[in-house]
Design an enzyme around this catalytic site. Structure first.
Site, PDB file in Angstrom:
ATOM      1  N   GLY A 156       0.835  -1.206   0.000  1.00 28.21           N
ATOM      2  CA  GLY A 156       0.000   0.000   0.000  1.00 28.21           C
ATOM      3  C   GLY A 156       0.866   1.251   0.000  1.00 28.21           C
ATOM      4  O   GLY A 156       0.654   2.187  -0.789  1.00 28.21           O
ATOM      5  N   HIS A 157       1.882   1.255   0.861  1.00 26.21           N
ATOM      6  CA  HIS A 157       2.800   2.400   0.890  1.00 26.21           C
ATOM      7  C   HIS A 157       3.553   2.520  -0.441  1.00 26.21           C
ATOM      8  O   HIS A 157       3.770   3.619  -0.953  1.00 26.21           O
ATOM      9  CB  HIS A 157       3.832   2.227   2.004  1.00 26.21           C
ATOM     10  CG  HIS A 157       3.269   2.164   3.389  1.00 26.21           C
ATOM     11  ND1 HIS A 157       3.269   1.022   4.143  1.00 26.21           N
ATOM     12  CD2 HIS A 157       2.696   3.110   4.173  1.00 26.21           C
ATOM     13  CE1 HIS A 157       2.734   1.253   5.327  1.00 26.21           C
ATOM     14  NE2 HIS A 157       2.367   2.520   5.371  1.00 26.21           N
ATOM     15  N   GLN A 169       0.077  11.278  17.744  1.00 26.68           N
ATOM     16  CA  GLN A 169      -1.187  10.765  17.211  1.00 26.68           C
ATOM     17  C   GLN A 169      -1.600   9.448  17.854  1.00 26.68           C
ATOM     18  O   GLN A 169      -2.567   8.829  17.424  1.00 26.68           O
ATOM     19  CB  GLN A 169      -1.135  10.646  15.687  1.00 26.68           C
ATOM     20  CG  GLN A 169      -0.210   9.578  15.149  1.00 26.68           C
ATOM     21  CD  GLN A 169      -0.087   9.658  13.647  1.00 26.68           C
ATOM     22  OE1 GLN A 169       0.483  10.606  13.101  1.00 26.68           O
ATOM     23  NE2 GLN A 169      -0.628   8.679  12.940  1.00 26.68           N
ATOM     24  N   GLY A 215      -3.047   7.669   1.273  1.00 28.12           N
ATOM     25  CA  GLY A 215      -3.914   6.557   0.905  1.00 28.12           C
ATOM     26  C   GLY A 215      -5.360   6.821   1.292  1.00 28.12           C
ATOM     27  O   GLY A 215      -5.631   7.425   2.334  1.00 28.12           O
ATOM     28  N   LEU A 257      -4.441  -3.814   3.154  1.00 29.69           N
ATOM     29  CA  LEU A 257      -3.089  -3.885   3.714  1.00 29.69           C
ATOM     30  C   LEU A 257      -2.949  -2.847   4.811  1.00 29.69           C
ATOM     31  O   LEU A 257      -3.421  -1.714   4.684  1.00 29.69           O
ATOM     32  CB  LEU A 257      -2.042  -3.621   2.628  1.00 29.69           C
ATOM     33  CG  LEU A 257      -1.939  -4.627   1.502  1.00 29.69           C
ATOM     34  CD1 LEU A 257      -0.715  -4.330   0.650  1.00 29.69           C
ATOM     35  CD2 LEU A 257      -1.839  -6.043   2.042  1.00 29.69           C
TER      36      LEU A 257
HETATM   37  P1  AMP Z   1       0.784   4.748   7.813  1.00 32.85           P
HETATM   38  O1  AMP Z   1       2.201   4.309   7.683  1.00 32.85           O
HETATM   39  O2  AMP Z   1      -0.136   3.675   8.285  1.00 32.85           O
HETATM   40  O3  AMP Z   1       0.640   6.053   8.549  1.00 32.85           O
HETATM   41  O4  AMP Z   1       0.293   5.054   6.329  1.00 32.85           O
HETATM   42  C1  AMP Z   1       1.006   5.945   5.515  1.00 32.85           C
HETATM   43  C2  AMP Z   1       0.223   6.217   4.276  1.00 32.85           C
HETATM   44  O5  AMP Z   1      -0.018   4.993   3.578  1.00 32.85           O
HETATM   45  C3  AMP Z   1      -1.166   6.819   4.569  1.00 32.85           C
HETATM   46  O6  AMP Z   1      -1.426   7.826   3.595  1.00 32.85           O
HETATM   47  C4  AMP Z   1      -2.078   5.639   4.406  1.00 32.85           C
HETATM   48  O7  AMP Z   1      -3.393   5.993   4.030  1.00 32.85           O
HETATM   49  C5  AMP Z   1      -1.389   4.875   3.301  1.00 32.85           C
HETATM   50  N1  AMP Z   1      -1.805   3.474   3.306  1.00 32.85           N
HETATM   51  C6  AMP Z   1      -1.729   2.603   4.329  1.00 32.85           C
HETATM   52  N2  AMP Z   1      -2.272   1.417   3.994  1.00 32.85           N
HETATM   53  C7  AMP Z   1      -2.714   1.551   2.712  1.00 32.85           C
HETATM   54  C8  AMP Z   1      -3.380   0.689   1.783  1.00 32.85           C
HETATM   55  N3  AMP Z   1      -3.707  -0.561   2.103  1.00 32.85           N
HETATM   56  N4  AMP Z   1      -3.680   1.183   0.567  1.00 32.85           N
HETATM   57  C9  AMP Z   1      -3.371   2.460   0.219  1.00 32.85           C
HETATM   58  N5  AMP Z   1      -2.741   3.316   1.053  1.00 32.85           N
HETATM   59  C10 AMP Z   1      -2.414   2.870   2.270  1.00 32.85           C
END
Ligand code: AMP
Length: 285
Positions: free
Chosen positions: A40-41, A65, A151, A188
Site C-alpha cells: 500500500g505504501h 497521534q 492513501g 493492507l
Molecule cells: P501509515 O504508515 O499507516 O501512517 O500510512 C502511511 C500512508 O499509507 C497513509 O497515507 C495511508 O493511508 C497509506 N496506506 C496505508 N495502507 C494503505 C493501503 N492498504 N492502501 C493504500 N494506502 C495505504
C-alpha cells in the site's frame, strides 16, 4: 538528473536540501508514512514517482497521534527494511527524524480541523487527528513539496489533510491513492502484522461487509440504516471481531446522511483481538 540517495534526520538539513531542489526547478512529491512499509505504501511511492522529479519518503512514528493506551511502543519499526523496499519503488530521499528532533522541549502548537476531526475515528481516538494534522503540517514545512500523496485507506485523515491545506493555503496538491488489498480483500495495514491466523480470518469480515453493502448499493439500496446493517452483519458474526463503528457519511463533509443522494463513504473500525483495524468504501452513483 540523478539525485544521490540520502537519509535526513534533522528537519533543518532536510528543509535546506528541499529548498535547493526547488530552486533548481525540481517538482517535489512527499509520501508521509510511519514505516513498516507494505505494498500500500509502495503504491503511494509509485504514484508520487509518476508525478514529480523528486520523491521524498518520510518515516516517523508520530507519538502525538497515539493515545495513552495505544500501540506506540510496540508499533513495528524496521527502517533498513523499509528503505530497501522503498528505494526500488522510486524514492530519491528519505526523512527519518527522531521524536526529539520533531518535538523539541516546549513544543506546544497544534493544528485542529475542527469539524472533520470529530466523528468516526475522532470519537474513539481523541486527539489523534490533531496529532496527524500537526505532524503532516510540520512534514510539509520541512520537505517543501509541490505534491503530497496519501492513501484512501485512512479516509478521514485524507479529508482532514485536504481541508487543512485548503483552509491554511499550503498550496500543495493532495493526491489520494485507492486502497491496496490482499487477494482475499483484506486492506493492507502495518497493523495486520499483529494478527494471528484466526484473527486474520476474522479481519476479512470488514471487507466482506463493505462488499455486501456495495452490492446492495449497486442493486439500488440507498437507505443508510439498511446499508450499515448489511455491512455490520458479517462482522457481528465473527466472535473474534468487535465493531467500534460502522457509519455511512457524506463523502466530503463526513456529515451524517439518511440516504445516499450523491457520494457517500461507508467507514468501518473494528477491533480484532487488541488490534484496531479500519476500512472503507466510497459508494457513488
Ligand atoms: P501509515 O504508515 O499507516 O501512517 O500510512 C502511511 C500512508 O499509507 C497513509 O497515507 C495511508 O493511508 C497509506 N496506506 C496505508 N495502507 C494503505 C493501503 N492498504 N492502501 C493504500 N494506502 C495505504
Amino acid at each position: 538528473m540523478n539525485i544521490p540517495f540520502e537519509v535526513f534526520r534533522e528537519p533543518a538539513a532536510m528543509r535546506a536540501r528541499a529548498e535547493d531542489l526547488r530552486r533548481d526547478g525540481r517538482k517535489i512529491a512527499v509520501v508521509p508514512t510511519m514505516g513498516a512499509l507494505h505494498e500500500g505504501h509502495l503504491a503511494l511511492v509509485r504514484h508520487a514517482r509518476a508525478r514529480a522529479d523528486v520523491v521524498i519518503l518520510t518515516i516517523f512514528v508520530n507519538p502525538k497521534q497515539f493515545g495513552p493506551r495505544e500501540d506506540l511502543s510496540r508499533y513495528p519499526r524496521d527502517e533498513a527494511g523499509d528503505l530497501a523496499k522503498a528505494r526500488p519503488a522510486g524514492i530519491d530521499l528519505a526523512f527519518c527524524p527522531s521524536a526529539e528532533a520533531m518535538y523539541p522541549a516546549g513544543s506546544q502548537t497544534f493544528i485542529e480541523v475542527r469539524e472533520l476531526q470529530q466523528p468516526l475515528c475522532g470519537t474513539s481516538r481523541p486527539g489523534h487527528f490533531a496529532g496527524v494534522a500537526t505532524v503532516v503540517s510540520k512534514l510539509f514545512h520541512i520537505t517543501r513539496p509541490h505534491v503530497a500523496v496519501f492513501g484512501e485507506k485512512d479516509y478521514q485523515q485524507l479529508a482532514i489533510i485536504r481541508r487543512m491545506v485548503r483552509d491554511l493555503d499550503f498550496g500543495i496538491e493532495i493526491q489520494g491513492v485507492p486502497i491496496v488489498r490482499e487477494a482475499d480483500g483484506l486492506a493492507l495495514s502495518s497493523r495486520n502484522a499483529y494478527l494471528s491466523p484466526e484473527q486474520r480470518a476474522a479481519a476479512l469480515s470488514l471487507s466482506r461487509g463493505l462488499g455486501a453493502a456495495d452490492a446492495a448499493f449497486k442493486a439500488g439500496e440507498r437507505d443508510a440504516r439498511m446499508l450499515v446493517a448489511i455491512a455490520r452483519a458479517p462482522i457481528e458474526a465473527e466472535s473474534l471481531a468487535r465493531i467500534d463503528y460502522v457509519e455511512l457519511r457524506d463523502a466530503d463533509e463526513l456529515s451524517t446522511i439518511e440516504r445516499i443522494e450523491n457520494r457517500a463513504v461507508l467507514a468501518i473500525a473494528a477491533f480484532v483481538g487488541n488490534t484496531r483495524l479500519i476500512d472503507n468504501r466510497v459508494l457513488a452513483s
